[in-house]
Design an enzyme around this catalytic site. Structure first.
Site, PDB file in Angstrom:
ATOM      1  N   LYS A  27      -8.233  -5.315  12.564  1.00 15.39           N
ATOM      2  CA  LYS A  27      -9.470  -4.904  11.888  1.00 15.39           C
ATOM      3  C   LYS A  27     -10.684  -4.866  12.832  1.00 15.39           C
ATOM      4  CE  LYS A  27      -8.188  -6.266   7.217  1.00 15.39           C
ATOM      5  NZ  LYS A  27      -8.531  -6.980   5.999  1.00 15.39           N
ATOM      6  N   SER A  53       0.812  -1.228   0.000  1.00 13.65           N
ATOM      7  CA  SER A  53       0.000   0.000   0.000  1.00 13.65           C
ATOM      8  C   SER A  53       0.841   1.273   0.000  1.00 13.65           C
ATOM      9  CB  SER A  53      -0.966   0.004   1.184  1.00 13.65           C
ATOM     10  OG  SER A  53      -1.848  -1.065   1.050  1.00 13.65           O
ATOM     11  N   ALA A  65     -13.584 -18.589   7.907  1.00 18.64           N
ATOM     12  CA  ALA A  65     -14.567 -17.892   8.744  1.00 18.64           C
ATOM     13  C   ALA A  65     -13.925 -16.714   9.471  1.00 18.64           C
ATOM     14  CB  ALA A  65     -15.188 -18.881   9.745  1.00 18.64           C
ATOM     15  N   ASN A  71     -15.707 -24.135   7.143  1.00 20.26           N
ATOM     16  CA  ASN A  71     -14.452 -23.753   7.808  1.00 20.26           C
ATOM     17  C   ASN A  71     -13.809 -24.961   8.479  1.00 20.26           C
ATOM     18  OD1 ASN A  71     -12.546 -21.763   8.556  1.00 20.26           O
ATOM     19  ND2 ASN A  71     -13.360 -21.761  10.641  1.00 20.26           N
ATOM     20  N   ARG A  72     -12.475 -24.887   8.595  1.00 17.17           N
ATOM     21  CA  ARG A  72     -11.720 -25.950   9.272  1.00 17.17           C
ATOM     22  C   ARG A  72     -12.297 -26.171  10.675  1.00 17.17           C
ATOM     23  NH1 ARG A  72      -5.443 -24.671  10.052  1.00 17.17           N
ATOM     24  NH2 ARG A  72      -6.360 -23.060  11.339  1.00 17.17           N
ATOM     25  N   ASP A 131     -13.077  -3.932   2.207  1.00 21.62           N
ATOM     26  CA  ASP A 131     -12.748  -5.301   1.766  1.00 21.62           C
ATOM     27  C   ASP A 131     -13.915  -5.922   1.004  1.00 21.62           C
ATOM     28  OD1 ASP A 131     -10.144  -5.527   2.645  1.00 21.62           O
ATOM     29  OD2 ASP A 131     -10.704  -6.247   4.644  1.00 21.62           O
TER      30      ASP A 131
HETATM   31  P1  NAP Z   1      -8.112 -14.938   9.473  1.00 23.47           P
HETATM   32  O1  NAP Z   1      -9.089 -14.004  10.109  1.00 23.47           O
HETATM   33  O2  NAP Z   1      -6.885 -15.344  10.205  1.00 23.47           O
HETATM   34  O3  NAP Z   1      -8.924 -16.261   9.021  1.00 23.47           O
HETATM   35  C1  NAP Z   1      -8.273 -17.325   8.412  1.00 23.47           C
HETATM   36  C2  NAP Z   1      -9.279 -18.427   8.089  1.00 23.47           C
HETATM   37  O4  NAP Z   1      -8.582 -19.424   7.356  1.00 23.47           O
HETATM   38  C3  NAP Z   1      -9.846 -19.087   9.315  1.00 23.47           C
HETATM   39  O5  NAP Z   1     -11.178 -19.390   9.079  1.00 23.47           O
HETATM   40  C4  NAP Z   1      -8.995 -20.356   9.443  1.00 23.47           C
HETATM   41  O6  NAP Z   1      -9.706 -21.449   9.988  1.00 23.47           O
HETATM   42  C5  NAP Z   1      -8.714 -20.666   8.003  1.00 23.47           C
HETATM   43  N1  NAP Z   1      -7.451 -21.422   7.869  1.00 23.47           N
HETATM   44  C6  NAP Z   1      -6.221 -21.040   8.256  1.00 23.47           C
HETATM   45  N2  NAP Z   1      -5.311 -21.962   7.920  1.00 23.47           N
HETATM   46  C7  NAP Z   1      -6.004 -22.973   7.323  1.00 23.47           C
HETATM   47  C8  NAP Z   1      -5.619 -24.222   6.768  1.00 23.47           C
HETATM   48  N3  NAP Z   1      -4.350 -24.623   6.753  1.00 23.47           N
HETATM   49  N4  NAP Z   1      -6.593 -24.998   6.237  1.00 23.47           N
HETATM   50  C9  NAP Z   1      -7.874 -24.616   6.235  1.00 23.47           C
HETATM   51  N5  NAP Z   1      -8.300 -23.447   6.758  1.00 23.47           N
HETATM   52  C10 NAP Z   1      -7.369 -22.637   7.281  1.00 23.47           C
HETATM   53  O7  NAP Z   1      -7.600 -14.330   8.092  1.00 23.47           O
HETATM   54  P2  NAP Z   1      -8.388 -13.353   7.070  1.00 23.47           P
HETATM   55  O8  NAP Z   1      -8.080 -11.926   7.405  1.00 23.47           O
HETATM   56  O9  NAP Z   1      -9.804 -13.776   6.998  1.00 23.47           O
HETATM   57  O10 NAP Z   1      -7.632 -13.664   5.716  1.00 23.47           O
HETATM   58  C11 NAP Z   1      -7.776 -14.915   5.056  1.00 23.47           C
HETATM   59  C12 NAP Z   1      -7.004 -14.891   3.755  1.00 23.47           C
HETATM   60  O11 NAP Z   1      -7.625 -13.943   2.876  1.00 23.47           O
HETATM   61  C13 NAP Z   1      -5.573 -14.374   3.952  1.00 23.47           C
HETATM   62  O12 NAP Z   1      -4.698 -15.451   4.017  1.00 23.47           O
HETATM   63  C14 NAP Z   1      -5.286 -13.505   2.755  1.00 23.47           C
HETATM   64  O13 NAP Z   1      -4.497 -14.205   1.832  1.00 23.47           O
HETATM   65  C15 NAP Z   1      -6.654 -13.273   2.129  1.00 23.47           C
HETATM   66  N6  NAP Z   1      -6.960 -11.809   2.083  1.00 23.47           N
HETATM   67  C16 NAP Z   1      -6.811 -11.222   0.884  1.00 23.47           C
HETATM   68  C17 NAP Z   1      -7.100  -9.880   0.747  1.00 23.47           C
HETATM   69  C18 NAP Z   1      -6.961  -9.253  -0.605  1.00 23.47           C
HETATM   70  O14 NAP Z   1      -6.992  -8.007  -0.701  1.00 23.47           O
HETATM   71  N7  NAP Z   1      -6.865 -10.036  -1.659  1.00 23.47           N
HETATM   72  C19 NAP Z   1      -7.523  -9.139   1.861  1.00 23.47           C
HETATM   73  C20 NAP Z   1      -7.654  -9.779   3.085  1.00 23.47           C
HETATM   74  C21 NAP Z   1      -7.363 -11.122   3.188  1.00 23.47           C
HETATM   75  P3  NAP Z   1      -9.839 -21.726  11.559  1.00 23.47           P
HETATM   76  O15 NAP Z   1     -11.024 -20.914  11.992  1.00 23.47           O
HETATM   77  O16 NAP Z   1     -10.026 -23.179  11.648  1.00 23.47           O
HETATM   78  O17 NAP Z   1      -8.545 -21.245  12.183  1.00 23.47           O
END
Ligand code: NAP
Length: 460
Positions: free
Chosen positions: A267, A220, A324, A346-347, A303
Site C-alpha cells: 500500500k 475481492s 499504528a 500502539n504496542r 480504506d
Molecule cells: P500493519 O500495518 O501490519 O499494522 C499492524 C498493527 O498492529 C501495528 O501497529 C502492530 O503494532 C499492531 N500489532 C500487531 N500484532 C499485535 C499484537 N499481537 N498485539 C498488539 N498489537 C499488535 O497492518 P494493517 O494493514 O494496519 O492492518 C491491521 C489490521 O486491520 C489487520 O490485521 C486486518 O485485520 C485489519 N484490516 C481490515 C480491513 C477491512 O477491510 N476490514 C482492511 C485493512 C486492514 P507494532 O507497531 O507494535 O508492530
C-alpha cells in the site's frame, strides 16, 4: 469479438456527435445521440429545456432517455454531463465499450463558444470549460474504457482510431500473454488458470486484479467478477500475487489492465510508481486503489471511506485507535473527518508517535487504555484474527454506550466484538469496512455506484 455498443462520453465540443456519425457511417450501425433524443422527448431545444426546467429538469430527462436506449450493438453519443449521474454510467456500461473523447479546454472553447447553450456556472465561457472539465475529469476517467484525444484529429480520424483499437484489441497480445503467464505460475485456482488462458486471446476483455503478497486469500476476485456479470461489463478480475511492485508495474503497459486493488505489503510501496495520488491517500500515506488509463496510473485510498461510512451518525469527542499501521492511519483520517479527536495507542509507542506526527494526535501504549474513556474504540491490530481468542484491550475497558469498531473481519464476530456486546457497547464488524471500501473502489474503477447491500449479500 462480441458485438458491443460503442458509447461516447466527454465534454461538449469534444466531438461526440460527429465522431458518432463517422462511426455509424464506417460500421453501418445505428447512431443515437442522447441530446437529440432529449429534444425529441421534450419537444423543445436544449436551451429552452434549461430555461423552463433548469439543469435538474434536463438531467431528469437525460436519465429517462438513457434508461430507454436499447442495449444491443450500436453507437451512442451522450451529453457532456451524463456521467454525473452514476446510474447513467451503470446503464451505459451494459454490454458496451465506453470511449472518452478528450480535448484541451482551449480547443473545446473554440468549438463551442458560438453555440447558444446556457451557462452552468455563471463564469466566463473559457473559465467554465476549465472548471467543469476539471470537476468531471475523475468521472470521465472512471467511466471510460478507452481515451481518445480529439484535440487535433478529424471526426473520421478519431472514428478510425477507435475502430482500429476495437479490431486489433485493447492490448498488445504478447504483453498480455507475458503478464498472464506469470500470473498462471502463482497459486491461483485451476479454474482461474483455464480462464486466464482463454482471456489471453480475447480482444475486448479488460483486466482488473488485486496486487499483494500474499493475496490468494482475498475475496475481492469473487465479488468483482459477480459485479462485472451484474453490470454486463467486459472485464475480469484476478489475483496479482507479486513481491515486487516495480517489476509488476513495468509489466503492465499494453496489457489491458484497467484497475488494481492494492493490499499488504504494497500500500505504501506502490506510491512512487503512480502518476497521480489523490490528496486523501497522500495524507494517509497509503494507496489501496489504482485506476489505469492510457498507461497513466492514478492512486486512491478507499480504506478510510470503509471506516468513515459505517460511522455515519456516530457522535462523541474521543476516538481511541489501537495500532499504528496502514489501517490505523486510515482510521485516524476517518475519525478526524467525523469530528472525533483521535488518540493512537500502539504496542510500539514510537510507531504511534510517528503516525501522530502527521496528525498531531495524542499517543501512548495499548496498556494506557485505562486513562481514556473513549466514545469510539477502533481495533486496527490483527488481535482476534482467525482463531486468536484474545482481545486487544482488557474487557474492563469496554463501557456501556461506547462504540466499538473491530477492523478485523475474519471471523466476523471477533472476541472483542463479543465482549463489547456483552458490555453494552454498540458494535461495528470489520466486514462493514471491507464492504464499504470495496463499493467506493468499484465506483472509482468502473464509474458504477453499486449498492452496498449487493456486496454485503455476496460477502455473507
Ligand atoms: P500493519 O500495518 O501490519 O499494522 C499492524 C498493527 O498492529 C501495528 O501497529 C502492530 O503494532 C499492531 N500489532 C500487531 N500484532 C499485535 C499484537 N499481537 N498485539 C498488539 N498489537 C499488535 O497492518 P494493517 O494493514 O494496519 O492492518 C491491521 C489490521 O486491520 C489487520 O490485521 C486486518 O485485520 C485489519 N484490516 C481490515 C480491513 C477491512 O477491510 N476490514 C482492511 C485493512 C486492514 P507494532 O507497531 O507494535 O508492530
Amino acid at each position: 469479438m462480441a458485438k458491443r455498443r460503442i458509447v461516447l462520453i466527454g465534454y461538449r465540443g469534444s466531438g461526440k456527435s460527429s465522431v458518432g456519425m463517422a462511426l455509424s457511417r464506417l460500421t453501418g450501425q445505428n447512431f443515437l445521440d442522447t441530446d437529440q433524443l432529449i429534444e425529441e422527448a421534450a419537444g423543445k431545444k436544449i436551451p429552452q429545456i434549461f430555461e423552463a426546467e433548469g439543469e435538474a429538469g434536463f438531467r431528469e430527462l437525460e436519465q429517462h432517455v438513457i434508461a430507454r436506449i436499447p442495449s444491443g450493438a450500436g453507437i451512442v453519443s451522450t451529453g457532456g454531463g451524463a456521467v454525473i449521474h452514476l446510474d447513467n454510467v451503470r446503464l451505459l456500461r451494459m454490454n458496451s465499450i465506453i470511449v472518452f473523447l478528450n480535448s484541451s479546454p482551449e480547443v473545446i472553447y473554440k468549438r463551442i463558444h458560438k453555440t447558444n447553450r446556457p451557462s452552468l456556472t455563471g463564469l466566463s465561457p473559457r473559465d467554465e470549460i476549465k472548471q467543469v472539465l476539471n470537476e468531471r475529469m475523475p468521472l470521465y476517467r472512471s467511466a471510460a474504457d478507452i481515451v481518445i484525444d480529439t484535440s487535433t484529429t478529424t471526426s473520421e480520424e478519431a472514428a478510425s482510431l477507435i475502430l482500429n483499437i476495437l479490431k486489433n484489441g485493447i492490448f498488445n497480445k504478447e504483453k498480455r500473454i507475458g503478464l498472464l503467464s506469470s500470473v498462471m505460475k502463482t497459486d491461483i485456482p485451476q479454474g482461474e488458470k483455464m480462464l486466464l488462458k482463454k482471456l489471453s486471446g480475447v480482444h475486448d476483455i479488460f483486466l482488473y486484479g488485486i496486487l499483494g503478497y500474499p493475496c490468494m486469500h482475498s475475496k475481492s476476485p469473487v465479488i468483482y467478477n459477480r459485479l462485472f456479470a451484474d453490470y454486463a461489463m467486459p472485464a475480469h478480475y484476478t489475483w496479482f500475487e507479486h513481491k515486487n511492485p516495480k517489476e509488476f508495474f513495468a509489466s503492465l503497459p499494453g496489457t489491458g489492465v484497467r484497475g488494481l486493488s492494492v493490499t499488504i505489503p504494497h500500500k505504501e510501496t506502490v506510491i512512487p510508481f503512480l502518476d497521480e495520488v489523490k490528496h486523501d491517500a497522500q495524507s494517509i500515506g497509503a494507496v489501496n486503489t489504482v485506476l489505469i488509463q492510457d498507461d497513466r496510473k492514478f492512486g486512491f485510498n478507499t480504506d478510510w471511506k470503509g471506516i468513515y461510512r459505517p460511522l455515519e451518525g456516530a457522535e462523541g469527542d474521543v476516538a481511541v485507535i489501537l495500532g499504528a499501521g496502514g489501517a490505523a492511519a486510515a482510521a485516524v483520517y476517518a475519525v478526524s473527518m467525523r469530528g472525533f479527536t483521535p488518540v493512537i495507542l500502539n504496542r510500539t509507542p514510537d510507531r504511534a508517535k510517528n503516525l501522530a506526527r502527521k496528525t498531531g494526535a495524542e499517543t501512548g501504549a495499548i496498556n494506557d487504555i485505562g486513562k481514556y474513556r473513549p466514545d469510539l474504540l477502533i481495533n486496527a491490530t490483527p488481535v482476534g484474527m482467525g482463531s486468536d481468542p484474545n482481545t486487544p484491550v482488557p474487557i474492563s475497558s469496554l463501557k456501556p454506550g461506547m462504540k466499538v469498531f473491530d477492523l478485523v473481519y475474519t471471523p466476523r464476530d471477533t472476541p472483542l466484538l463479543q465482549a463489547a456486546l456483552a458490555a453494552g457497547c454498540f458494535v461495528i464488524p470489520g466486514t462493514e469496512m471491507f464492504i464499504h471500501q470495496l463499493a467506493e473502489q468499484f465506483r472509482i474503477l468502473t464509474g458504477i455506484d453499486t449498492p452496498v447491500l449487493r456486496i454485503r449479500e455476496m460477502f455473507a
